[in-house]
Scaffold this motif. Structure first.
Motif, PDB file in Angstrom:
ATOM      1  N   LEU A 134       5.458  12.518  -7.505  1.00  0.00           N
ATOM      2  CA  LEU A 134       5.697  11.646  -6.076  1.00  0.00           C
ATOM      3  C   LEU A 134       5.321  10.457  -6.564  1.00  0.00           C
ATOM      4  N   GLY A 135       3.998   9.963  -7.044  1.00  0.00           N
ATOM      5  CA  GLY A 135       3.695   8.771  -7.186  1.00  0.00           C
ATOM      6  C   GLY A 135       4.543   8.132  -8.446  1.00  0.00           C
ATOM      7  N   THR A 136       4.877   8.658  -9.402  1.00  0.00           N
ATOM      8  CA  THR A 136       5.656   8.237 -10.471  1.00  0.00           C
ATOM      9  C   THR A 136       7.113   7.475  -9.770  1.00  0.00           C
ATOM     10  N   TRP A 137       7.672   8.280  -8.808  1.00  0.00           N
ATOM     11  CA  TRP A 137       8.905   7.804  -8.012  1.00  0.00           C
ATOM     12  C   TRP A 137       8.635   6.530  -7.347  1.00  0.00           C
ATOM     13  N   GLY A 138       7.219   6.699  -6.464  1.00  0.00           N
ATOM     14  CA  GLY A 138       7.056   5.475  -5.524  1.00  0.00           C
ATOM     15  C   GLY A 138       6.829   4.128  -6.470  1.00  0.00           C
ATOM     16  N   ALA A 139       6.042   4.513  -7.262  1.00  0.00           N
ATOM     17  CA  ALA A 139       5.915   3.311  -8.289  1.00  0.00           C
ATOM     18  C   ALA A 139       6.964   2.342  -8.630  1.00  0.00           C
ATOM     19  N   ALA A 140       8.101   3.348  -9.113  1.00  0.00           N
ATOM     20  CA  ALA A 140       9.194   2.889  -9.769  1.00  0.00           C
ATOM     21  C   ALA A 140      10.057   2.138  -8.756  1.00  0.00           C
ATOM     22  N   TYR A 141      10.244   2.963  -7.445  1.00  0.00           N
ATOM     23  CA  TYR A 141      11.013   2.221  -6.314  1.00  0.00           C
ATOM     24  C   TYR A 141      10.327   0.979  -5.760  1.00  0.00           C
ATOM     25  N   PHE A 142       9.176   0.982  -5.677  1.00  0.00           N
ATOM     26  CA  PHE A 142       8.722   0.005  -4.924  1.00  0.00           C
ATOM     27  C   PHE A 142       8.511  -1.407  -5.894  1.00  0.00           C
ATOM     28  N   THR A 143       8.059  -1.070  -7.148  1.00  0.00           N
ATOM     29  CA  THR A 143       7.944  -2.113  -8.117  1.00  0.00           C
ATOM     30  C   THR A 143       9.501  -2.834  -8.356  1.00  0.00           C
ATOM     31  N   TYR A 144      10.630  -1.932  -8.321  1.00  0.00           N
ATOM     32  CA  TYR A 144      11.839  -2.400  -8.515  1.00  0.00           C
ATOM     33  C   TYR A 144      12.023  -3.484  -7.496  1.00  0.00           C
ATOM     34  N   TYR A 145      11.820  -3.012  -6.292  1.00  0.00           N
ATOM     35  CA  TYR A 145      12.220  -4.059  -5.090  1.00  0.00           C
ATOM     36  C   TYR A 145      11.143  -5.009  -4.741  1.00  0.00           C
ATOM     37  N   TYR A 146       9.923  -4.626  -4.773  1.00  0.00           N
ATOM     38  CA  TYR A 146       8.968  -5.702  -4.193  1.00  0.00           C
ATOM     39  C   TYR A 146       7.892  -6.049  -5.344  1.00  0.00           C
ATOM     40  N   GLY A 147       8.057  -5.968  -6.714  1.00  0.00           N
ATOM     41  CA  GLY A 147       7.073  -6.138  -7.557  1.00  0.00           C
ATOM     42  C   GLY A 147       5.924  -5.062  -7.762  1.00  0.00           C
ATOM     43  N   LEU A 206       0.948   0.242  -4.424  1.00  0.00           N
ATOM     44  CA  LEU A 206       0.769   0.756  -3.104  1.00  0.00           C
ATOM     45  C   LEU A 206       1.807   1.772  -2.803  1.00  0.00           C
ATOM     46  N   GLY A 207       3.080   1.807  -3.304  1.00  0.00           N
ATOM     47  CA  GLY A 207       3.885   2.786  -3.206  1.00  0.00           C
ATOM     48  C   GLY A 207       3.644   4.083  -3.622  1.00  0.00           C
ATOM     49  N   ALA A 208       3.157   4.010  -5.045  1.00  0.00           N
ATOM     50  CA  ALA A 208       2.725   5.119  -5.774  1.00  0.00           C
ATOM     51  C   ALA A 208       1.547   5.844  -4.806  1.00  0.00           C
ATOM     52  N   ALA A 209       0.593   5.156  -4.275  1.00  0.00           N
ATOM     53  CA  ALA A 209      -0.290   5.717  -3.502  1.00  0.00           C
ATOM     54  C   ALA A 209       0.270   6.298  -2.436  1.00  0.00           C
ATOM     55  N   LEU A 210       1.087   5.636  -1.897  1.00  0.00           N
ATOM     56  CA  LEU A 210       1.626   5.998  -0.282  1.00  0.00           C
ATOM     57  C   LEU A 210       2.523   7.320  -0.762  1.00  0.00           C
ATOM     58  N   MET A 211       3.548   7.280  -1.613  1.00  0.00           N
ATOM     59  CA  MET A 211       4.134   8.639  -1.980  1.00  0.00           C
ATOM     60  C   MET A 211       3.066   9.900  -2.320  1.00  0.00           C
ATOM     61  N   GLY A 212       2.090   9.549  -2.910  1.00  0.00           N
ATOM     62  CA  GLY A 212       1.182  10.600  -3.403  1.00  0.00           C
ATOM     63  C   GLY A 212       0.333  10.868  -1.896  1.00  0.00           C
ATOM     64  N   ALA A 213       0.048  10.085  -1.219  1.00  0.00           N
ATOM     65  CA  ALA A 213      -0.612  10.365   0.193  1.00  0.00           C
ATOM     66  C   ALA A 213       0.196  11.315   0.853  1.00  0.00           C
ATOM     67  N   VAL A 214       1.715  10.986   0.946  1.00  0.00           N
ATOM     68  CA  VAL A 214       2.770  12.026   1.589  1.00  0.00           C
ATOM     69  C   VAL A 214       2.443  13.291   0.947  1.00  0.00           C
ATOM     70  N   GLY A 215       2.642  13.587  -0.197  1.00  0.00           N
ATOM     71  CA  GLY A 215       2.277  15.009  -0.802  1.00  0.00           C
ATOM     72  C   GLY A 215       0.926  15.489  -0.337  1.00  0.00           C
ATOM     73  N   GLY A 216      -0.146  14.695  -0.415  1.00  0.00           N
ATOM     74  CA  GLY A 216      -1.447  15.015   0.096  1.00  0.00           C
ATOM     75  C   GLY A 216      -1.408  15.207   1.635  1.00  0.00           C
TER      76      GLY A 216
END
Lengths: 420, 372
Positions: free
Chosen positions: A92-105, A111-121
């Motif tokens: 989930l973190g790999t996807w979150g990192a890619a998505y949020f980096t693409y749109y917001y840097g 943070l997006g990677a951490a967020l997606m991982g946290a959702v899994g947690g």
């Protein structure tokens, strides 16, 4: 039985002596000894790739995701929740990192990677902590969901983007990298000289001062922060008490459910950062199935490291190093055999001085086998280093299970009010 | 608690789980900008003849995999290593059968035996490590999964026969193939004959667990290890034997496909069934009948989702989310139902006790508990 660090000091020593200082002295000696050994092996075998700055840089890149997963696992298990779902949270973190980096840097990406991982947690926490489902069962389900969700989300959101496709997203902005001017070049040229000891230290300096990603620094900082929070704050003490004896913590007024929730969510977030590192730093973008079982290696590193940050760091470095080496040179792996043999002999001698003769003999014999293997062959199949983390973990578990101590209530379902 | 209410309770949980999974899947599909209605229409369209055949074939393998996991689960033994066990077994069996040491149908028997033995041995490592060294089977089987993958990869790249870009083991002789049965037209494919293995395994599983001393010991160990020890069960022996059986069943997982259509270990090998099996075992409460429905459901979802790629812009991976949520929801639902039943039982006991005069002592309260 195992002797804990606190009881190893001689009885005559003043109790006021700072333990931290003694520890760092020990580790410093150990690190120096390791460098000398590696250097000697390098000169004997002529395999400069063994610890060239390039190899070390690759090793650090391979270490970070494993390290994050392992530290994540430590958070969760210290609070008594086994987290087999690390792999799914990492994906989930790999996807979150890619998505949020693409749109917001890249910063928001992390943070997006951490967020997606946290959702899994959070999913894992909901099932295990709130509903009391078996931890392994929930972890398996979280892995299935994580794998499916990342693949689904990638296809839904990355198809048609520039550099993107149903299974990948490349061309992402990378987090800032730093090169220390002057130091980097000097160290690099010194490491190319091939001198005993000096060049090896220079390789290390060069690897750490050239093109070092901020995210790498952050990962190592998170290890320190985790150790400090869990072992040096009252919050950490309470959290760990939930993993040792939740009924006792409850009777002392600790909100066990809350602490477990926090631990598992942080665990997922850290695993997510590990996944983010894979997508943003260790490779050139997001690919489906990028984690390749690193969540499980992280779990292995955590056990190898005895549920403690120092041991986890050592385990992750070892696993990361063996993970990255086959990509560079096949002959180097052969040289590694000698290094392993020497390491095992050292371990045998150390055990012998502690009067643990049986274990000393076991290690000595295995070391001898490695030495014979080294002397009688010219090459080692690439695949074999890939197995190192797994076999090492099995051996550690089999031969020193008594020295490992997992949190006492780890994996047990806790129900509020069970203190009676 | 009457048996009827118990039966209803155990049916409610999976139903609630499926509904929850459908809801969550719908939300996910809607969030990604597609129509949930369209999605469910495609999934629930009547399957083509070819798909029926695939569902039967696939569910037989999922069923075997789930059975392998379930036997461990019944005694609280987490064999996460089904994946590695059937990979090792499939590869070794493919090599042995491909070498054609014995002629014709005998080769099939040999192949099955080799698969069972290999799977059992690979799982046995974890069992022995647990019993002699106290290593958690969860960790050791995860490690053994990875080691199996690497080992097979190494043997394939060293000894495999090169075909184009891929490598495979020797194709098995014509006489050792097990033809299937074609219920529809020839082009719709055949149901593999060895699907029968799954049926037999299911019956054997049910018989051993419910009608033999061993099965009783196994279930007793799962419910209360201390009680089992007290009644003379040798738990460490049970652990090793169950791991061996679990691995042996795991070894059979890919055999129907191998003898029925693949004929060699290579690109045709189907990985990932081990983890699906764990999920289905949980879904089916580790009972053969429940597992059968779970396997059919998962095979149905997998096969029908292939349609998504052709007929819509929805990723077929969405069914992975559906399956994961079903599993998570079903275990949560079982746990909630169990807790409510336990609470209800306790209430019933308390009520009976209070209804009786206080002075009646502890003796009669035993009988009330039995009635409750």
């Amino acid at each position: 039985m195992s002797q804990t660090a606190t009881s190893t000091g001689t009885p005559g020593a003043a109790p006021q002596e700072p333990r931290a200082a003694r520890f760092s002295y020990f580790w410093l000696l150990l690190a120096l000894g390791a460098i000398v050994t590696v250097s000697a092996v390098r000169l004997i075998t002529g395999q400069d790739q063994l610890d060239s700055s390039g190899s070390l840089r690759a090793a650090i890149l391979a270490t970070c995701p494993i390290l994050m997963a392992a530290i994540g696992g430590m958070w969760s298990e210290r609070a008594g929740v086994v987290n087999i779902g690390l792999e799914g949270q990492m994906i989930l973190g790999t996807w979150g990192a890619a998505y949020f980096t693409y749109y917001y840097g890249p910063w928001v990406g992390i943070l997006g990677a951490a967020l997606m991982g946290a959702v899994g947690g959070a999913l894992h926490a909901l099932a295990t902590v709130t509903f009391g489902v078996d931890h392994i069962v929930s972890g398996v389900a979280v892995n299935i969901i994580g794998l499916g969700a990342a693949a689904f989300l990638a296809e839904a959101y990355f198809t048609g983007l520039p550099g993107g496709g149903p299974r990948q997203l490349s061309g992402l902005d990378r987090p800032l990298s730093i090169t220390v001017p002057g130091l980097a070049d000097g160290a690099e040229s010194l490491s190319d000289k091939g001198w005993f000891f000096v060049s090896d230290v220079a390789s290390l300096v060069s690897a750490l001062s050239t093109n070092l990603s901020i995210l790498t620094v952050l990962v190592f900082a998170l290890v320190g922060v985790s150790g400090w929070v869990l072992w040096r704050t009252s919050f950490g003490l309470r959290l760990r008490s939930c993993g040792e004896n939740p009924q006792a913590s409850e009777s002392l007024g600790v909100n066990v459910i809350l602490y477990k929730w926090i631990a598992v969510v942080v665990s997922g977030a850290l695993a997510g950062v590990g996944g983010g590192f894979l997508a943003l730093v260790a490779s050139s973008g997001f690919v489906t199935g990028q984690t390749g079982g690193r969540g499980y290696i992280g779990l292995a590193a955590m056990i190898f490291g005895n549920w403690r940050p120092g041991g986890i760091l050592a385990g992750s470095l070892m696993f990361g190093y063996t993970d990255s080496l086959p990509l560079r040179s096949a002959d180097t792996i052969h040289a590694l055999l000698l290094l392993v043999a020497i390491g095992l002999f050292a371990l045998a001698i150390w055990r012998f001085t502690r009067k643990q003769t049986r274990q000393a003999i076991v290690f000595g014999v295995i070391g001898l086998l490695f030495l014979v293997w080294f002397l009688t062959t010219d090459q080692v199949p690439r695949e074999f280093t890939g197995m190192t983390p797994y076999i090492a973990t099995l051996l550690v578990l089999a031969f020193s299970a008594q020295r490992l101590r997992m949190p006492k209530a780890d994996g047990q379902v806790y129900r509020k009010g069970s203190a009676g | 608690m009457t048996p009827l209410r118990k039966a209803v309770g155990s049916l409610v949980a999976p139903l609630v789980a499926v509904v929850a999974a459908m809801l969550i899947t719908s939300v996910v599909v809607a969030l990604s900008g597609s129509s949930p209605m369209e999605f469910w229409q495609i999934i629930f369209e009547p399957p083509a003849d070819r798909v029926y055949v695939n569902i039967v074939n696939q569910s037989s393998m999922i069923f075997l995999s789930a059975l392998a996991a379930a036997i461990g689960f019944r005694m609280n033994l987490f064999n996460i290593g089904v994946e590695g066990q059937y990979q090792m077994a499939s590869y070794v069996s493919a090599v042995v059968v491909g070498a054609a040491f014995v002629p014709g149908p005998l080769n099939v028997v040999l192949g099955l035996v080799v698969a069972v033995v290999t799977g059992a041995l690979w799982a046995g490592i974890a069992g022995v490590l647990k019993v002699t060294r106290g290593v958690s089977e969860v960790i050791s089987t995860i490690m053994l999964n990875a080691i199996a993958g690497t080992l097979v990869g190494y043997f394939m790249s060293t000894y495999g026969i090169r075909t184009g870009n891929a490598r495979q083991t020797a194709t098995i002789p014509e006489s050792s193939r097990v033809p299937g049965f074609t219920p529809f037209l020839e082009r719709d494919g055949a149901i593999w004959s060895l699907v029968l293995i799954a049926v037999l395994a299911g019956i054997a599983f049910s018989f051993v667990l419910n009608r033999t001393r061993f099965g009783f010991d196994l279930r007793a160990t799962g419910m209360s290890e201390t009680a089992a020890v007290a009644s003379g069960v040798k738990v460490s022996r049970m652990i090793v034997i169950s791991m061996l059986i679990s691995g042996g069943i795991a070894g059979l997982i890919w055999m129907p496909a191998f003898f029925g259509s693949a004929y060699s270990y290579g690109t045709a090998y189907q990985a990932g069934l081990g983890f699906t099996g764990i999920a289905v075992a949980l879904l089916g409460r580790n009972r053969p009948l429940g597992i059968m429905f779970g396997a059919l459901l998962f095979a149905f979802l997998n096969e029908q989702s292939n349609r998504l790629t052709l007929n819509s812009d929805i990723s077929q991976n969405v069914v992975l989310i559906t399956q994961g949520v079903i599993v998570l929801a079903v275990v949560v639902a079982y746990e909630v139902v169990r807790r409510r039943q336990a609470a209800a039982e306790q209430r019933a006991v308390t009520q009976k006790l209070q209804a009786e005069p206080r002075g009646s002592g502890t003796g009669p309260s035993d009988t009330t508990e039995v009635k409750a």
